[in-house]
Design a protein around this motif. Structure first.
Motif, mmCIF file in Angstrom:
data_model
loop_
_atom_site.group_PDB
_atom_site.id
_atom_site.type_symbol
_atom_site.label_atom_id
_atom_site.label_comp_id
_atom_site.label_asym_id
_atom_site.label_seq_id
_atom_site.Cartn_x
_atom_site.Cartn_y
_atom_site.Cartn_z
ATOM 1 N N VAL A 103 0.851 -1.194 0.000
ATOM 2 C CA VAL A 103 0.000 0.000 0.000
ATOM 3 C C VAL A 103 0.885 1.242 0.000
ATOM 4 C CG1 VAL A 103 -1.801 -1.220 1.294
ATOM 5 C CG2 VAL A 103 -0.119 0.163 2.528
ATOM 6 N N ILE A 104 0.277 2.384 -0.276
ATOM 7 C CA ILE A 104 0.968 3.663 -0.122
ATOM 8 C C ILE A 104 0.905 4.062 1.349
ATOM 9 C CG2 ILE A 104 0.975 6.106 -0.750
ATOM 10 C CD1 ILE A 104 -0.298 5.332 -3.402
ATOM 11 N N ARG A 105 2.048 4.471 1.898
ATOM 12 C CA ARG A 105 2.070 4.934 3.290
ATOM 13 C C ARG A 105 1.187 6.178 3.424
ATOM 14 N NH1 ARG A 105 6.914 2.769 5.649
ATOM 15 N NH2 ARG A 105 8.316 1.946 4.035
ATOM 16 N N ASN A 106 0.423 6.225 4.489
ATOM 17 C CA ASN A 106 -0.383 7.425 4.752
ATOM 18 C C ASN A 106 -0.620 7.539 6.256
ATOM 19 O OD1 ASN A 106 -2.297 5.420 5.174
ATOM 20 N ND2 ASN A 106 -3.707 6.115 3.576
ATOM 21 N N ALA A 107 -1.479 8.455 6.671
ATOM 22 C CA ALA A 107 -1.724 8.660 8.098
ATOM 23 C C ALA A 107 -2.327 7.411 8.736
ATOM 24 C CB ALA A 107 -2.651 9.859 8.296
ATOM 25 N N PHE A 108 -3.146 6.681 7.980
ATOM 26 C CA PHE A 108 -3.751 5.466 8.525
ATOM 27 C C PHE A 108 -2.691 4.433 8.893
ATOM 28 C CE2 PHE A 108 -5.126 1.111 7.506
ATOM 29 C CZ PHE A 108 -6.007 0.910 8.563
ATOM 30 N N THR A 109 -1.769 4.128 7.970
ATOM 31 C CA THR A 109 -0.744 3.122 8.267
ATOM 32 C C THR A 109 0.184 3.600 9.380
ATOM 33 O OG1 THR A 109 0.737 3.960 6.519
ATOM 34 C CG2 THR A 109 -0.810 2.201 5.923
ATOM 35 N N GLN A 153 -14.572 4.030 4.069
ATOM 36 C CA GLN A 153 -15.705 4.572 3.324
ATOM 37 C C GLN A 153 -15.898 6.054 3.628
ATOM 38 O OE1 GLN A 153 -17.403 3.363 0.872
ATOM 39 N NE2 GLN A 153 -18.727 5.163 0.709
ATOM 40 N N GLY A 154 -15.753 6.425 4.892
ATOM 41 C CA GLY A 154 -15.874 7.832 5.247
ATOM 42 C C GLY A 154 -14.801 8.675 4.580
ATOM 43 N N ALA A 155 -13.577 8.132 4.517
ATOM 44 C CA ALA A 155 -12.480 8.864 3.865
ATOM 45 C C ALA A 155 -12.746 9.028 2.376
ATOM 46 C CB ALA A 155 -11.158 8.130 4.098
ATOM 47 N N ARG A 156 -13.298 7.981 1.743
ATOM 48 C CA ARG A 156 -13.631 8.095 0.315
ATOM 49 C C ARG A 156 -14.696 9.162 0.084
ATOM 50 N NH1 ARG A 156 -12.730 2.345 0.346
ATOM 51 N NH2 ARG A 156 -14.898 1.972 0.935
ATOM 52 N N GLU A 157 -15.687 9.203 0.955
ATOM 53 C CA GLU A 157 -16.799 10.146 0.766
ATOM 54 C C GLU A 157 -16.351 11.594 0.848
ATOM 55 O OE1 GLU A 157 -19.647 8.943 3.657
ATOM 56 O OE2 GLU A 157 -20.258 7.140 2.539
ATOM 57 N N VAL A 158 -15.325 11.881 1.666
ATOM 58 C CA VAL A 158 -14.849 13.259 1.787
ATOM 59 C C VAL A 158 -13.568 13.497 1.007
ATOM 60 C CG1 VAL A 158 -15.977 13.563 4.026
ATOM 61 C CG2 VAL A 158 -13.590 12.784 3.940
ATOM 62 N N GLY A 159 -13.078 12.459 0.297
ATOM 63 C CA GLY A 159 -11.883 12.626 -0.528
ATOM 64 C C GLY A 159 -10.611 12.801 0.262
ATOM 65 N N ASN A 160 -10.479 12.082 1.382
ATOM 66 C CA ASN A 160 -9.301 12.192 2.237
ATOM 67 C C ASN A 160 -8.452 10.952 2.109
ATOM 68 O OD1 ASN A 160 -7.396 12.504 4.216
ATOM 69 N ND2 ASN A 160 -8.846 12.927 5.875
ATOM 70 N N ALA A 161 -7.393 11.026 1.294
ATOM 71 C CA ALA A 161 -6.542 9.865 1.042
ATOM 72 C C ALA A 161 -5.706 9.479 2.251
ATOM 73 C CB ALA A 161 -5.626 10.152 -0.147
ATOM 74 N N ASP A 162 -5.636 10.330 3.265
ATOM 75 C CA ASP A 162 -4.848 10.004 4.462
ATOM 76 C C ASP A 162 -5.433 8.811 5.219
ATOM 77 O OD1 ASP A 162 -2.883 11.918 4.185
ATOM 78 O OD2 ASP A 162 -3.983 13.433 5.319
ATOM 79 N N TYR A 163 -6.719 8.556 5.047
ATOM 80 C CA TYR A 163 -7.359 7.482 5.820
ATOM 81 C C TYR A 163 -8.049 6.456 4.919
ATOM 82 C CZ TYR A 163 -6.029 10.132 9.862
ATOM 83 O OH TYR A 163 -5.273 10.767 10.807
ATOM 84 N N MET A 164 -7.512 6.269 3.739
ATOM 85 C CA MET A 164 -7.968 5.209 2.846
ATOM 86 C C MET A 164 -6.948 4.085 2.866
ATOM 87 S SD MET A 164 -9.139 7.277 -0.559
ATOM 88 C CE MET A 164 -10.131 8.756 -0.475
ATOM 89 N N GLY A 165 -7.399 2.904 2.438
ATOM 90 C CA GLY A 165 -6.456 1.818 2.189
ATOM 91 C C GLY A 165 -5.974 1.924 0.751
#
Length: 217
Positions: A175-181, A204-216
């Motif tokens: 995966v791409i490293r982000n705030a979630f990982t 799903q919430g991150a996708r809905e608001v377009g926040n890639a920091d908390y997507m897989g």
């Protein structure tokens, strides 16, 4: 605890067998000779993915029509038959793995993992692969249904921005490293299926608001 994940894979297999599709493609496991024979009886070709020579030999013995040699550079899930003890298992690089599997099996081999551009396809063919599988390359296209924030993260990332982790699903994936990982860190991970259910609402919430920091990613 999250709600139980859907587990009735056998019912889904029956749906595929009756669908009239031309190709049955398998990741994360060996379909086995019985299922391969049923697919062949329906006129379907079977391809399956391997991350090392031993799994490729097992797939060859099951009678699949082609084997995808998934190198360590590949994005998404590592196609292990069972989850290994550590993330580094089966991380052989694509251009090392491809000729090793080509020399070991009787069927066609498809190169996968970091191919991305035409010159690497040519290199894979030179190493004995009959074809190449492109995955991440197509996620950023206009036709892709990935959300815009995911596409932008892909375009902004470099090869050093990825990691192999099990926190997104319970099985190892690049995966791409982000705030979630980063924030999940070394926290406990549920088994495959359960872990995906546990983080599904966040993704799903991150996708809905377009926040890639908390997507897989």
């Amino acid at each position: 605890l999250p709600s139980a994940p859907a587990a009735d894979i056998l019912e889904k297999v029956e749906i595929v067998l009756e669908s009239g599709t031309a190709v049955f493609s398998v990741g994360l496991g060996n379909p086995g000779p019985e299922l391969v024979a049923r697919c062949h009886a329906k006129g379907m070709r079977v391809i399956a993915m391997a991350t090392h020579r031993e799994d490729a030999l097992a797939l060859d013995a099951s009678g699949v029509d082609a084997i995808v040699a998934q190198g360590g550079e590949a994005g998404g899930h590592r196609s292990h038959f069972a989850k290994p003890a550590d993330a580094g298992f089966g991380a052989v690089r694509t251009f090392v793995l491809v000729p090793e599997i080509v020399d070991a099996v009787r069927v066609h081999v498809i190169a996968s993992g970091g191919i991305v551009v035409g010159r690497r396809l040519v290199a894979a063919r030179a190493l004995g692969a009959q074809a190449a599988m492109f995955g991440t390359r197509f996620l950023a296209t206009q036709e892709s249904t990935a959300v815009a924030a995911y596409k932008q993260a892909l375009l902004a990332a470099s090869s050093g921005d990825t990691m192999v982790t099990d926190v997104a699903s319970g099985r190892y994936a690049r995966v791409i490293r982000n705030a979630f990982t980063a924030r999940y860190g070394d926290g406990p991970v549920l088994p495959f299926g359960w872990q995906g259910s546990a983080v599904a609402d966040l993704f799903q919430g991150a996708r809905e608001v377009g926040n890639a920091d908390y997507m897989g990613l």
